[in-house]
Design a protein around this motif. Structure first.
Motif, mmCIF file in Angstrom:
data_model
loop_
_atom_site.group_PDB
_atom_site.id
_atom_site.type_symbol
_atom_site.label_atom_id
_atom_site.label_comp_id
_atom_site.label_asym_id
_atom_site.label_seq_id
_atom_site.Cartn_x
_atom_site.Cartn_y
_atom_site.Cartn_z
ATOM 1 N N ALA A 210 0.822 -1.218 0.000
ATOM 2 C CA ALA A 210 0.000 0.000 0.000
ATOM 3 C C ALA A 210 0.850 1.259 0.000
ATOM 4 C CB ALA A 210 -0.934 0.002 1.208
ATOM 5 N N THR A 211 0.439 2.234 -0.790
ATOM 6 C CA THR A 211 1.074 3.552 -0.756
ATOM 7 C C THR A 211 0.406 4.447 0.278
ATOM 8 O OG1 THR A 211 -0.362 4.302 -2.577
ATOM 9 C CG2 THR A 211 1.804 3.433 -3.157
ATOM 10 N N GLN A 212 -0.876 4.163 0.569
ATOM 11 C CA GLN A 212 -1.630 4.852 1.616
ATOM 12 C C GLN A 212 -2.487 3.813 2.322
ATOM 13 O OE1 GLN A 212 -2.745 8.440 2.299
ATOM 14 N NE2 GLN A 212 -0.803 9.128 1.425
ATOM 15 N N ILE A 213 -2.737 4.033 3.602
ATOM 16 C CA ILE A 213 -3.594 3.131 4.376
ATOM 17 C C ILE A 213 -4.642 3.947 5.111
ATOM 18 C CG2 ILE A 213 -3.705 1.412 6.225
ATOM 19 C CD1 ILE A 213 -0.802 0.688 5.584
ATOM 20 N N MET A 214 -5.894 3.541 4.969
ATOM 21 C CA MET A 214 -6.990 4.144 5.732
ATOM 22 C C MET A 214 -7.469 3.111 6.752
ATOM 23 S SD MET A 214 -10.551 4.300 6.207
ATOM 24 C CE MET A 214 -11.794 4.451 4.914
ATOM 25 N N VAL A 215 -7.635 3.539 7.992
ATOM 26 C CA VAL A 215 -8.066 2.637 9.058
ATOM 27 C C VAL A 215 -9.472 3.006 9.500
ATOM 28 C CG1 VAL A 215 -7.512 1.661 11.306
ATOM 29 C CG2 VAL A 215 -5.668 2.461 9.828
ATOM 30 N N MET A 216 -10.355 1.987 9.547
ATOM 31 C CA MET A 216 -11.736 2.191 10.005
ATOM 32 C C MET A 216 -11.940 1.511 11.351
ATOM 33 S SD MET A 216 -14.156 1.717 6.617
ATOM 34 C CE MET A 216 -15.591 2.450 7.442
ATOM 35 N N GLN A 217 -12.779 2.137 12.161
ATOM 36 C CA GLN A 217 -13.222 1.546 13.422
ATOM 37 C C GLN A 217 -14.649 1.984 13.661
ATOM 38 O OE1 GLN A 217 -11.458 3.017 17.035
ATOM 39 N NE2 GLN A 217 -11.734 1.066 18.106
ATOM 40 N N GLN A 218 -15.543 1.007 13.856
ATOM 41 C CA GLN A 218 -16.949 1.274 14.121
ATOM 42 C C GLN A 218 -17.541 2.223 13.072
ATOM 43 O OE1 GLN A 218 -16.937 2.609 18.208
ATOM 44 N NE2 GLN A 218 -16.844 0.511 19.002
ATOM 45 N N GLY A 219 -17.199 1.977 11.822
ATOM 46 C CA GLY A 219 -17.773 2.739 10.726
ATOM 47 C C GLY A 219 -17.162 4.095 10.473
ATOM 48 N N ARG A 220 -16.113 4.441 11.214
ATOM 49 C CA ARG A 220 -15.496 5.759 11.082
ATOM 50 C C ARG A 220 -14.049 5.641 10.612
ATOM 51 N NH1 ARG A 220 -18.595 9.548 13.876
ATOM 52 N NH2 ARG A 220 -20.208 8.601 15.205
ATOM 53 N N THR A 221 -13.612 6.614 9.857
ATOM 54 C CA THR A 221 -12.205 6.714 9.494
ATOM 55 C C THR A 221 -11.452 7.332 10.661
ATOM 56 O OG1 THR A 221 -12.710 7.003 7.143
ATOM 57 C CG2 THR A 221 -10.548 7.737 7.898
ATOM 58 N N ILE A 222 -10.462 6.620 11.176
ATOM 59 C CA ILE A 222 -9.683 7.202 12.277
ATOM 60 C C ILE A 222 -8.353 7.772 11.791
ATOM 61 C CG2 ILE A 222 -10.796 5.779 14.025
ATOM 62 C CD1 ILE A 222 -8.359 3.986 14.081
ATOM 63 N N ILE A 223 -7.898 7.313 10.615
ATOM 64 C CA ILE A 223 -6.686 7.894 10.039
ATOM 65 C C ILE A 223 -6.566 7.431 8.598
ATOM 66 C CG2 ILE A 223 -5.192 6.003 10.787
ATOM 67 C CD1 ILE A 223 -2.897 7.971 11.105
ATOM 68 N N GLN A 224 -6.014 8.263 7.740
ATOM 69 C CA GLN A 224 -5.484 7.843 6.443
ATOM 70 C C GLN A 224 -4.151 8.537 6.266
ATOM 71 O OE1 GLN A 224 -7.800 8.373 2.812
ATOM 72 N NE2 GLN A 224 -6.008 7.952 1.541
ATOM 73 N N ASP A 225 -3.113 7.733 6.000
ATOM 74 C CA ASP A 225 -1.780 8.316 5.908
ATOM 75 C C ASP A 225 -0.838 7.312 5.255
ATOM 76 O OD1 ASP A 225 0.400 10.070 6.265
ATOM 77 O OD2 ASP A 225 -0.323 10.684 8.248
ATOM 78 N N LEU A 226 0.432 7.691 5.171
ATOM 79 C CA LEU A 226 1.459 6.793 4.686
ATOM 80 C C LEU A 226 1.609 5.605 5.635
ATOM 81 C CD1 LEU A 226 4.150 9.451 3.699
ATOM 82 C CD2 LEU A 226 2.570 8.264 2.167
#
Length: 249
Positions: A210-226
């Motif tokens: 991955a060049t970028q990773i988005m992390v979800m928790q309980q339906g929400r985006t908590i971070i997207q970054d390198l």
């Protein structure tokens, strides 16, 4: 290429996607990760039209496609694969991909030309690019699980997508099959210039491609970054990766 803003989707009061934000640049390989039930597959259903969002925007190449039917989303340039293999088991490998190519060309109802003679070269080129040309005449239901997952990617390529969405592309695969699929994804990105959005539970695989990773928790985006920023983020460790040992995978 793709921007998601404040996306929400609920089912009978349960908020499956509560506040999703995502950005996918042209040519990137972006992963969506998170624990089971985080909303990843629902997010992909919303992007590809299987579900309609309650609110929020899904902007693809400058156009809000939220709520479009799946076939319209496909024609805009988005194709996907699924967690559970979704192929025509009784058709040959060749026929599975040929159907996708003919559908894109809108030649599925030509009564005066045998289907066997149509889109042959393009279908063979796609099968060759994913390593399945030698199995073109095999009935798809007899393929190994790993080859069936690769065939599903080939079917998606038949639509000539600009954005390829893969839902757990290595689920149920052996380590050898996972390595083949990982190499295929890298090839599609580097040689074809495809933009790829995928979700995956294999954290090591995610961080390797991955060049970028988005992390979800309980339906929400908590971070997207390198990847390195995601690896070291304390919210990610708490929510998903389970501490320093897992993050170093």
């Amino acid at each position: 290429m793709l921007r998601i803003e404040s996306l929400q989707k609920s089912f009978d009061g349960f908020m499956a996607v509560a506040d999703a934000h995502l950005s996918v640049g042209d040519g990137e390989v972006v992963a969506v990760i998170g624990p089971n039930g985080a909303g990843k597959t629902t997010l992909f259903h919303l992007i590809t039209g299987q579900l309609k969002p309650d609110s929020g925007a899904i902007v693809f190449k400058g156009e809000n496609i939220a709520g479009l039917a799946p076939h319209m989303v496909c024609r805009k340039g988005i194709s996907r694969s699924y967690q559970v293999v979704n192929i025509f088991n009784r058709l040959t490998v060749f026929e599975n991909v040929q159907v996708a190519v003919l559908s894109r060309r809108r030649k599925t109802l030509n009564l005066f030309r045998p289907a066997q003679t149509m889109a042959v070269n393009e279908t063979r080129e796609i099968l060759d690019s994913v390593g399945l040309l030698d199995k073109a005449d095999m009935t798809s239901g007899f393929l190994s699980h790993g080859d069936q997952k690769v065939l599903e990617i080939a079917i998606a390529l038949g639509n000539r997508p600009e954005l390829l969405i893969l839902d757990e592309p290595t689920a149920g695969m052996s380590p050898e099959e996972t390595a083949v699929t990982l190499a295929l994804m890298k090839q599609l990105s580097s040689q074809r210039g495809l933009t790829i959005l995928f979700c995956e539970h294999d954290v090591g695989m995610v961080f390797s491609i991955a060049t970028q990773i988005m992390v979800m928790q309980q339906g929400r985006t908590i971070i997207q970054d390198l990847p390195e920023a995601v690896r070291s983020d304390p919210k990610v460790r708490e929510a998903y990766l389970g501490g320093a040992d897992t993050c170093s995978a």
